[in-house]
Design a protein around this motif. Structure first.
Motif, mmCIF file in Angstrom:
data_model
loop_
_atom_site.group_PDB
_atom_site.id
_atom_site.type_symbol
_atom_site.label_atom_id
_atom_site.label_comp_id
_atom_site.label_asym_id
_atom_site.label_seq_id
_atom_site.Cartn_x
_atom_site.Cartn_y
_atom_site.Cartn_z
ATOM 1 N N ASP A 287 0.850 -1.017 0.102
ATOM 2 C CA ASP A 287 -0.146 0.134 -0.058
ATOM 3 C C ASP A 287 0.798 1.211 -0.218
ATOM 4 O O ASP A 287 1.541 1.646 0.846
ATOM 5 C CB ASP A 287 -0.982 0.134 1.231
ATOM 6 N N GLU B 147 0.234 4.447 0.212
ATOM 7 C CA GLU B 147 -0.137 5.461 0.776
ATOM 8 C C GLU B 147 0.246 5.150 2.260
ATOM 9 O O GLU B 147 0.485 6.095 3.052
ATOM 10 C CB GLU B 147 -1.563 5.470 1.063
ATOM 11 N N GLU C 89 3.968 5.683 2.815
ATOM 12 C CA GLU C 89 4.011 7.339 2.622
ATOM 13 C C GLU C 89 3.593 7.882 4.038
ATOM 14 O O GLU C 89 4.420 8.989 4.124
ATOM 15 C CB GLU C 89 2.886 8.043 1.652
ATOM 16 N N ARG D 21 -6.498 2.568 9.763
ATOM 17 C CA ARG D 21 -7.529 2.891 8.256
ATOM 18 C C ARG D 21 -8.811 3.114 8.846
ATOM 19 O O ARG D 21 -9.353 2.159 9.342
ATOM 20 C CB ARG D 21 -6.962 1.998 7.224
ATOM 21 N N HIS E 181 -8.861 6.626 5.416
ATOM 22 C CA HIS E 181 -7.925 7.474 5.726
ATOM 23 C C HIS E 181 -6.928 6.697 6.720
ATOM 24 O O HIS E 181 -7.382 6.203 7.712
ATOM 25 C CB HIS E 181 -8.307 8.791 6.140
#
Length: 354
Positions: free
Chosen positions: A244, A246, A249, A270, A275
């Motif tokens: 993933d 994200e 990140e 999550r 989010h």
């Protein structure tokens, strides 16, 4: 390039139901089949990792940092004289301050470590997590800091129930009422003192990332995993590596914002909207760190090489779908080993020499 074997000491041998990372770090270091000499450093004679003879043959007791920096240093100097340390990998939050203070002295003795600075350590503290999230552009659940019962009684105005009551170093208790919060508050204060952190509960899936920062804002390696089984202490008892960008990140944003140096664990959730919310950042390897080696990114080996002054290249690929499932076993131990730990503060079994 072929390197000479290292003598590497690792702390955190308390492999209980709330395990320390030391056993996982040592297993990862041994996975490369190097000829390094691996040494355990323990705070309690009943730490189960001491008696795992197939994992570590030499273990030394060291005093709790709370007993004073001089006693702490003196014992490390003794271990150094016995085995000739090249690297120490600390794995417990509460000891990091002492190791950071001693880093120049240990370096002068030829012992390398890869640690954050005191400023970096403070930046990722639970007390300043919201501030870090704002600076790094990472979502953080609503939280506040309290120091007494009066603050606690008004905290719901900022952080609605249900919420987690957290200590500065360890512990997170989910509470739904003020009465429950007060009980958890007193328990945390008795263990870790004040301040106490309150963080609102957000339902969702839990993910963790174990990573190593280069100290310049970059990330040398990272392995993310999803928790599949969670204990009543909130610890992952099973997990699987996931892909993933994200999620990774979030870890990279933390590295850029703090210029983090060394290992860390980024804990995120999550939420229902998809989010990622930053729950906390642990300033050391997690207990499940062996999964990084199993997934093809041996982060403890990377840190050991960094501490030894070796060139380390970033690794971006890892195996997706690698799993760990923790087990509880009865560790058969020798009464002789236990007596030596209690009386001499060390166990050196045959075969300990490289």
């Amino acid at each position: 390039m072929k390197h000479k074997p290292l003598t590497i000491a690792v702390t955190g041998m308390n492999a209980t139901d709330n395990p320390g990372p030391g056993v996982g770090v040592i297993r990862a270091l041994a996975a490369g089949k190097s000829k390094d000499r691996l040494v355990g450093l323990s705070y309690d004679a009943l730490d189960p990792g001491i008696y795992a003879k197939d994992i570590v043959r030499e273990v030394f007791m060291i005093p709790y940092p709370s007993q004073g920096i001089e006693a702490f240093l003196s014992r490390i100097e003794y271990v150094h004289r016995k085995v000739g340390l090249d690297v120490i990998i600390p794995t417990l939050d509460a000891e990091l301050g002492s190791f950071i203070e001693l880093e120049p002295k240990l370096r002068s003795m030829g012992i390398g470590m890869v640690l954050p600075t005191r400023e970096q350590l403070e930046q990722r503290s639970k007390v300043r997590l919201a501030e870090l999230g704002e600076r790094a552009g990472i979502r953080v659940p609503k939280s506040t800091v309290v120091s007494d019962v009066e603050d606690l009684s008004r905290a719901h105005e900022k952080v609605p129930y249900p919420l987690f009551v957290k200590g500065v170093y360890y512990g997170a208790t989910l509470v739904h009422t003020l009465a429950e919060a007060m009980g958890a508050f007193y328990k945390v204060v008795s263990q870790w003192g004040v301040p106490v952190i309150l963080q609102t509960y957000i339902p969702g899936e839990e993910f963790n990332v174990v990573a190593v920062g280069d100290g310049k804002g970059g990330m040398l390696g990272a392995v993310p995993m999803k928790k599949m089984v969670i204990t009543d202490k909130g610890k992952g008892w099973a997990g699987i590596t996931v892909k993933d960008p994200e999620l990774l990140e979030v870890a990279r944003s933390f590295m850029r914002a703090t210029k983090w140096r060394g290992p860390c664990e980024v804990e995120v959730l999550r939420d229902k909207e998809g989010h990622y919310q930053l729950i906390e950042i642990n300033p050391r390897f997690p207990a499940w760190v062996f999964l990084s080696a199993a997934a093809g990114v041996n982060l403890p080996r990377m840190v050991a090489d960094m501490a030894a002054g070796r060139e380390v290249e970033a690794v971006n690929d890892y195996e997706v779908g690698a799993m760990f499932v923790r087990i509880a076993i009865d560790q058969v131990a020798s009464i002789g080993d236990f007596q030596r730990m209690v009386t001499l503060g060390e166990v050196v079994r045959s075969g300990g020499e490289p």
